[in-house]
Design a protein around this motif. Structure first.
Motif, PDB file in Angstrom:
ATOM      1  N   ARG A 259      36.939 -77.001 -45.012  1.00  0.00           N
ATOM      2  CA  ARG A 259      35.696 -75.810 -44.739  1.00  0.00           C
ATOM      3  C   ARG A 259      34.863 -75.768 -43.671  1.00  0.00           C
ATOM      4  NH1 ARG A 259      35.939 -75.391 -50.792  1.00  0.00           N
ATOM      5  NH2 ARG A 259      34.572 -77.165 -50.912  1.00  0.00           N
ATOM      6  N   LYS A 263      36.478 -73.059 -40.907  1.00  0.00           N
ATOM      7  CA  LYS A 263      35.545 -72.125 -40.904  1.00  0.00           C
ATOM      8  C   LYS A 263      36.240 -70.865 -41.341  1.00  0.00           C
ATOM      9  CE  LYS A 263      31.986 -73.457 -37.899  1.00  0.00           C
ATOM     10  NZ  LYS A 263      32.363 -74.597 -37.166  1.00  0.00           N
ATOM     11  N   ASP A 264      36.413 -69.570 -40.870  1.00  0.00           N
ATOM     12  CA  ASP A 264      36.880 -68.524 -41.295  1.00  0.00           C
ATOM     13  C   ASP A 264      38.402 -68.405 -41.025  1.00  0.00           C
ATOM     14  OD1 ASP A 264      36.844 -67.843 -38.834  1.00  0.00           O
ATOM     15  OD2 ASP A 264      35.838 -66.033 -38.952  1.00  0.00           O
ATOM     16  N   ILE A 266      41.647 -67.947 -42.297  1.00  0.00           N
ATOM     17  CA  ILE A 266      42.190 -67.895 -43.633  1.00  0.00           C
ATOM     18  C   ILE A 266      43.478 -68.539 -43.737  1.00  0.00           C
ATOM     19  CG2 ILE A 266      43.126 -65.734 -43.196  1.00  0.00           C
ATOM     20  CD1 ILE A 266      41.107 -66.788 -46.277  1.00  0.00           C
TER      21      ILE A 266
ATOM     22  N   GLU B  91      32.363 -74.989 -55.733  1.00  0.00           N
ATOM     23  CA  GLU B  91      33.576 -75.740 -55.060  1.00  0.00           C
ATOM     24  C   GLU B  91      33.152 -76.736 -53.710  1.00  0.00           C
ATOM     25  OE1 GLU B  91      36.962 -73.802 -53.566  1.00  0.00           O
ATOM     26  OE2 GLU B  91      37.106 -72.347 -55.408  1.00  0.00           O
ATOM     27  N   ASN B  92      32.032 -76.390 -53.080  1.00  0.00           N
ATOM     28  CA  ASN B  92      31.507 -76.979 -51.799  1.00  0.00           C
ATOM     29  C   ASN B  92      30.838 -78.371 -52.423  1.00  0.00           C
ATOM     30  OD1 ASN B  92      32.151 -77.177 -48.946  1.00  0.00           O
ATOM     31  ND2 ASN B  92      29.794 -77.108 -48.911  1.00  0.00           N
ATOM     32  N   GLU B 121      30.234 -69.410 -44.599  1.00  0.00           N
ATOM     33  CA  GLU B 121      30.438 -68.586 -43.445  1.00  0.00           C
ATOM     34  C   GLU B 121      31.965 -68.603 -43.256  1.00  0.00           C
ATOM     35  OE1 GLU B 121      28.167 -69.736 -40.279  1.00  0.00           O
ATOM     36  OE2 GLU B 121      26.296 -68.849 -40.925  1.00  0.00           O
ATOM     37  N   LEU B 122      32.780 -68.620 -44.335  1.00  0.00           N
ATOM     38  CA  LEU B 122      34.085 -68.602 -44.383  1.00  0.00           C
ATOM     39  C   LEU B 122      34.937 -67.227 -44.419  1.00  0.00           C
ATOM     40  CD1 LEU B 122      34.664 -71.422 -47.038  1.00  0.00           C
ATOM     41  CD2 LEU B 122      34.172 -71.741 -44.734  1.00  0.00           C
ATOM     42  N   GLY B 123      34.023 -66.339 -44.286  1.00  0.00           N
ATOM     43  CA  GLY B 123      34.669 -64.911 -44.394  1.00  0.00           C
ATOM     44  C   GLY B 123      34.822 -64.251 -45.711  1.00  0.00           C
ATOM     45  N   ARG B 125      37.654 -63.239 -46.701  1.00  0.00           N
ATOM     46  CA  ARG B 125      38.732 -63.280 -46.923  1.00  0.00           C
ATOM     47  C   ARG B 125      39.078 -64.549 -47.872  1.00  0.00           C
ATOM     48  NH1 ARG B 125      39.416 -60.950 -41.945  1.00  0.00           N
ATOM     49  NH2 ARG B 125      40.808 -59.239 -41.821  1.00  0.00           N
ATOM     50  N   TRP B 126      38.133 -65.366 -47.641  1.00  0.00           N
ATOM     51  CA  TRP B 126      37.933 -66.548 -48.530  1.00  0.00           C
ATOM     52  C   TRP B 126      37.565 -66.223 -49.698  1.00  0.00           C
ATOM     53  CZ3 TRP B 126      34.592 -69.327 -51.458  1.00  0.00           C
ATOM     54  CH2 TRP B 126      34.820 -70.701 -51.698  1.00  0.00           C
ATOM     55  N   LEU B 129      40.639 -64.716 -51.496  1.00  0.00           N
ATOM     56  CA  LEU B 129      41.681 -65.580 -51.808  1.00  0.00           C
ATOM     57  C   LEU B 129      41.074 -66.871 -53.068  1.00  0.00           C
ATOM     58  CD1 LEU B 129      44.452 -66.517 -50.580  1.00  0.00           C
ATOM     59  CD2 LEU B 129      43.077 -68.600 -49.461  1.00  0.00           C
ATOM     60  N   LEU B 132      41.810 -64.783 -56.091  1.00  0.00           N
ATOM     61  CA  LEU B 132      43.478 -64.327 -56.319  1.00  0.00           C
ATOM     62  C   LEU B 132      44.210 -65.128 -57.275  1.00  0.00           C
ATOM     63  CD1 LEU B 132      45.719 -62.348 -55.134  1.00  0.00           C
ATOM     64  CD2 LEU B 132      46.400 -64.451 -53.778  1.00  0.00           C
ATOM     65  N   ARG B 303      49.303 -60.405 -47.037  1.00  0.00           N
ATOM     66  CA  ARG B 303      49.626 -61.425 -47.400  1.00  0.00           C
ATOM     67  C   ARG B 303      48.576 -62.105 -48.231  1.00  0.00           C
ATOM     68  NH1 ARG B 303      49.215 -63.340 -43.064  1.00  0.00           N
ATOM     69  NH2 ARG B 303      47.569 -64.916 -43.415  1.00  0.00           N
ATOM     70  N   ASN B 304      48.786 -62.501 -49.674  1.00  0.00           N
ATOM     71  CA  ASN B 304      47.850 -63.079 -50.363  1.00  0.00           C
ATOM     72  C   ASN B 304      46.527 -62.028 -50.393  1.00  0.00           C
ATOM     73  OD1 ASN B 304      49.088 -65.396 -51.278  1.00  0.00           O
ATOM     74  ND2 ASN B 304      48.595 -66.535 -49.311  1.00  0.00           N
ATOM     75  N   VAL B 306      44.893 -60.599 -48.057  1.00  0.00           N
ATOM     76  CA  VAL B 306      43.855 -60.957 -47.030  1.00  0.00           C
ATOM     77  C   VAL B 306      44.357 -60.681 -45.720  1.00  0.00           C
ATOM     78  CG1 VAL B 306      42.702 -62.972 -48.480  1.00  0.00           C
ATOM     79  CG2 VAL B 306      44.768 -63.515 -46.679  1.00  0.00           C
ATOM     80  N   GLU B 307      45.668 -60.368 -45.531  1.00  0.00           N
ATOM     81  CA  GLU B 307      45.930 -60.168 -44.168  1.00  0.00           C
ATOM     82  C   GLU B 307      47.183 -59.362 -44.116  1.00  0.00           C
ATOM     83  OE1 GLU B 307      45.294 -62.648 -39.878  1.00  0.00           O
ATOM     84  OE2 GLU B 307      46.644 -63.434 -41.397  1.00  0.00           O
ATOM     85  N   THR B 309      50.235 -58.663 -41.464  1.00  0.00           N
ATOM     86  CA  THR B 309      50.901 -59.186 -40.118  1.00  0.00           C
ATOM     87  C   THR B 309      52.247 -58.815 -39.921  1.00  0.00           C
ATOM     88  OG1 THR B 309      51.439 -61.292 -40.966  1.00  0.00           O
ATOM     89  CG2 THR B 309      49.204 -61.247 -39.593  1.00  0.00           C
ATOM     90  N   ASN B 513      39.763 -57.646 -33.495  1.00  0.00           N
ATOM     91  CA  ASN B 513      39.277 -58.481 -34.533  1.00  0.00           C
ATOM     92  C   ASN B 513      37.767 -58.319 -34.968  1.00  0.00           C
ATOM     93  OD1 ASN B 513      38.006 -60.158 -32.850  1.00  0.00           O
ATOM     94  ND2 ASN B 513      40.085 -61.408 -32.594  1.00  0.00           N
TER      95      ASN B 513
END
Lengths: 343, 555
Positions: A259, A263-264, A266, B91-92, B121-123, B125-126, B129, B132, B303-304, B306-307, B309, B513
């Motif tokens: 992490r 970072k972000d 995914i 979690e952290n 700051e993992l966004g 989407r984290w 996920l 999920l 996909r999952n 989150v994204e 493509t 993005n």
């Protein structure tokens, strides 16, 4: 090219190793896959290589090492599982193969290593550095730039050699050093099998320092690699196809480092999520948590690292107790430790 | 009518404080066995307004939000404010998780001073996920919330169908969607309500089927799926599939012209759908691309979750990584049964959705065409708003705040730039979210007043609408409404029909993005879309005749 590929581990890493070997079988079904194991089969666990995704098991006591029990006792689990890599690599060069590749049990292939085989047409030794570029932030400098300065510039979760020429010469040199000095002792300039290889680009010719970001991606370099999925469904590391990932430290510590540096990104978390599920599916219930046969004396008393260091340093103790795990002709090492107030 | 649910108060601190005070007074606190010191400490950092709007079930239950969080909320992964992520913190910091203490209390009283991070700051989407679950678990969860529904007798359907056919006689259209469009609010439902009116006017009897229990997948369990039946937009009842098949098989007076239209099959059993169509002897069918369920188990092609493509391909790594691909069923195989069995005309509401379908090459329709649900017609001449130069850029999110619609990205933009005098943030739609300096205006469209969002955009004088869908929208009505109301659109390259609109009509910009989005606001580049700096063209929305466009075309 006829390839032998091996990993080195104990039973507690069998689940991760299975995931690695499954990926190797998928991408390179023609490679000869060897499990180099420094352990004993846990009581009640049925272990049959025919049921495993590798072709052969080589045990630590099959490497022709003199007084292997005494040698083993001098090392903790990380030290010994890295130390045996040298003797086996040297032995493998004497078998009928063109190349030998080592991969840590917590790595996993996501695409074929075909470009590596092409490199081995012209190079005898291929190594991957921990880090490909200078860091910018203080924390990253400490974690990612300074750390390899004591732990080794190259990550020895991967090494590939030709079985002849400089490759064979490297294997023998590395084996010789690891038999004596595969220690986790940074203050003495040693870090298991890895720090030794800082010498390799100088001592040997035909060395390829592979800087392709598709190889050996891990938490320590992920901040320099952009991990994406392209519109063909491939995972890319920067512009390269992702070849293999190094899933270091499966668990909370690894997650924290991931992490911090992913970072972000995914896709990194998706890869870890997938890996965790694969490892869980490959885990055998019959192997006790954190199992290692050589964690304890024959009577079940846990061995402390200080006991190993003492034995490593004292030649008299080595002579007196050639089998320090159990009952020797001159008595038990554990009994001596007790008498000395050290156990 | 456009209702403002919040004052247009730009003093966001006092606004938020007032809301918290007001919201807090609405809830009862039980005689508590929780340590009052813990309550006091947590209350100081707790955002009641955020909590009750992010978790409407708490507001509905009328329980005290702080008490709920301390008792249950943190264990359920809920957040006490936008500034703290419960799931991330646990979690952290495994030591906190192992201690089984309330993570927010730990953060406020110890963790913060120890240098621990409360909000990652993992966004977004984290977050998605980490929430999920494997598909089988998702389905089990949906099914666990179901209450049994008694089926109505076959005779009821028989008689109602006979009556309806006696009235219409010649033209019957079997129609399938994922829910009761007369009861649920949403874009497709609104269109279906329009469609039944148009069909009636054209002499068609619409016989509509929807699964009684919703599911975001096809139901491949093999169990019969009870279906709700609407005739001509009126509810008839709930029926077992075998009764529906029997009614259609033995209805001698069935219309001469029998067709079917598939709007959405989520929650349906494919074999059952095919049996119903076969029993009706419908000889022509059409299929709307409202989503991509026919191509992938994740109907948004994510996909999952989150994204996006591209359409995931079997054998690729992205396929292997995706929970949806790992399900023990395959939507594409199920839909293949339908396309293999019947000659189907494919109807797409947008160019981009059809392009995705055709490029995937998974199912081959008899024909395909694009019929936009809406087209824009210019209303008067473009207008200049030079007088508004110097005012903050009015930036809006339109619609319900959902991750796949880009709410989290909008939220992050607001958190970054909420204090920036160059910008003013608005939310038009439903589902207000607290804890942000955003002016909310509730807008809920209905078929009698389908034009409310366009009006709201115009009245609010939105300069820019952030339409940051992370999936390839097949048709984004709110994007049309935003443009018609004079706003420019800011979107990303994955947003499907929204991208079509910017490229074909505009004004707006398609960014690569989220980093580029934040940069456009931080540098001020986005200010070029201020109404004061461009001529603003308002438009009317003209609705299509939906499936009738094909039926009337004689295909």
């Amino acid at each position: 090219m006829k390839v032998l590929c091996f990993s080195s581990f104990s039973f507690s890493y069998l689940n991760r190793a299975r995931v690695l070997y499954q990926s190797l079988r998928r991408h390179h079904p023609d490679w000869h896959l060897v499990a180099l194991m420094t352990d004993e089969v846990p009581a009640g666990f049925a272990f049959d290589v025919a049921d495993e995704p590798f072709d052969e098991v080589v045990w630590h006591n099959e490497l022709g090492i003199d007084n292997v029990e005494g040698w083993l006792f001098k090392h903790d689990i990380v030290e010994i599982c890295t130390a045996v890599k040298g003797p086996f690599l040297a032995e493998a060069t004497r078998r009928d193969f063109d190349a030998v590749i080592y991969l840590d049990p917590d790595t996993c292939l996501f695409n074929p290593l075909s470009p590596l085989l092409e490199l081995l047409e012209h190079h005898d030794i291929v190594l991957t550095p921990h880090l490909l570029e200078p860091e910018k932030e203080l924390g990253a400098i400490i974690d990612n730039e300074i750390c390899p300065m004591w732990a080794g510039i190259f990550n020895l979760g991967f090494v590939a050699i030709r079985t002849t020429g400089e490759g064979a010469r490297f294997a023998q040199w590395w084996s010789d050093r690891l038999l004596e000095f595969c220690h986790d002792a940074p203050a003495k300039g040693l870090f298991v099998d890895q720090k030794w290889c800082d010498h390799v680009p100088v001592f040997f010719d035909k060395v390829k320092i592979l800087k392709d970001p598709g190889y050996n991606t891990a938490s320590w370099n992920i901040n320099q690699r952009r991990i994406t999925v392209d519109d063909m469904g491939n995972v890319r590391s920067n512009d390269s196809l992702l070849r293999f990932w190094h899933f270091t430290k499966l668990g909370p510590l690894g997650d924290t480092m991931t992490r911090r540096y992913a970072k972000d990104q995914i896709v990194v978390y998706e890869l870890w999520r997938w890996y965790r599920a694969q490892v869980a599916a490959a885990t055998s219930k019959g192997i006790p948590d954190r199992y290692w046969a050589f964690n304890q004396f024959a009577d079940g008393t846990p061995i402390q690292r200080s006991h190993r260091l003492l034995y490593r340093e004292r030649v008299d103790l080595q002579k007196a107790f050639p089998d320090p795990f159990g009952t020797g002709p001159s008595g038990e090492f554990s009994a001596w430790l007790r008498a000395e107030g050290l156990l | 009518m456009v209702r403002a649910a919040a004052p247009s108060d730009s003093d966001t601190t006092s606004f938020a404080a007032r809301l918290v005070k007001k919201a807090a007074s609405r809830f009862r606190r039980r005689e508590s066995d929780i340590d009052p010191n813990v309550v006091d400490a947590v209350e100081k950092g707790f955002d009641v307004d955020y909590y009750i709007t992010a978790y409407p079930d708490i507001a509905a239950a009328g329980v005290d939000p702080v008490e709920h969080y301390l008792r249950h909320g943190w264990r359920e992964g809920r957040n006490p404010s936008l500034a703290f992520s419960t799931r991330f913190y646990l979690e952290n910091y495994p030591d906190v998780a192992a201690a089984e203490v309330n993570p927010f209390h730990h953060y406020l009283t110890a963790g913060k001073a120890e240098g621990r991070i409360g909000r990652h700051e993992l966004g977004f989407r984290w977050d998605i996920l980490s929430r999920l679950k494997p598909v089988a678990d998702q389905i089990a969860e949906y099914k666990s919330h179901r209450s049994p529904v008694a089926s109505d007798p076959r005779a009821l359907l028989q008689s109602r169908l006979a009556q309806a056919l006696a009235k219409y006689r010649t033209k019957l259209l079997l129609s399938f969607s994922h829910d009761d469009y007369t009861q649920h609010v949403g874009g497709v439902q609104l269109l279906l309500r329009r469609e039944v009116e148009l069909l009636r006017a054209d002499g068609y009897l619409q016989m509509h089927f929807y699964p009684v229990h919703p599911l975001p997948f096809l139901d491949t369990s093999g169990e019969p799926v009870q279906l709700g039946v609407l005739l001509d937009g009126e509810p008839v009842g709930v029926f077992d599939p075998e009764d529906i098949v029997a009614c259609l098989t033995h209805a001698d007076a069935l219309a001469h012209d029998r067709r079917f239209v598939i709007h959405n099959l989520l929650g349906h059993n494919m074999d059952q759908v095919i049996a119903i169509i076969t029993a009706s002897d419908a000889h022509q069918g059409s299929f709307w691309i409202h989503d991509f369920a026919a191509l992938y188990n994740n109907f948004k092609l994510l996909r999952n979750d989150v994204e996006y493509t591209g359409v995931p391909k079997p054998g690729t790594l992205s396929w292997e990584l995706c929970e949806f691909a790992r399900a023990d069923f395959s939507h594409r195989d199920e839909f293949a049964k339908l396309f293999d069995r019947f000659a189907i005309d494919l109807l797409s509401p947008s160019r981009s959705a059809l392009a995705i379908w055709e490029e995937a090459g998974i199912h081959v329709p008899r024909s395909s065409r694009v019929i936009p649900h809406v087209t824009l017609r210019e209303a008067g001449a473009p207008r200049s708003h030079e007088a508004e130069e110097g005012q903050p850029l009015r930036v809006g999110f339109i619609g319900y705040p959902a991750d796949h619609k880009g709410w989290s990205v909008f939220e992050e933009l607001v958190l970054k730039l909420g204090d920036d005098p160059r910008y003013e943030f608005h939310h038009l739609g439903k589902g207000r979210r607290g804890g942000l300096p955003v002016t909310y205006r509730e807008v809920v469209a209905c078929e009698s007043e389908p034009d409310l969002m366009r009006k709201a955009t115009a009245v609010t004088r939105l300069d820019v609408a952030i339409m940051w869908s992370i999936w390839p929208e097949t048709f984004c009505l709110t994007a049309y409404e935003a443009l018609a109301g004079g706003a420019a659109i800011v979107t990303n390259k994955c947003a499907g029909n929204v991208v079509d609109l910017v490229e074909e009509i505009g004004p707006g910009v398609v960014l690569k993005n989220e980093a580029d989005l934040f940069a456009a606001f931080e540098t001020g580049d986005i200010l070029r879309f201020a109404r004061a700096r461009r001529s603003v063209q308002h438009c009317h929305l003209e609705y299509s005749a939906m499936t009738l466009e094909l039926l009337e075309g004689g295909a």
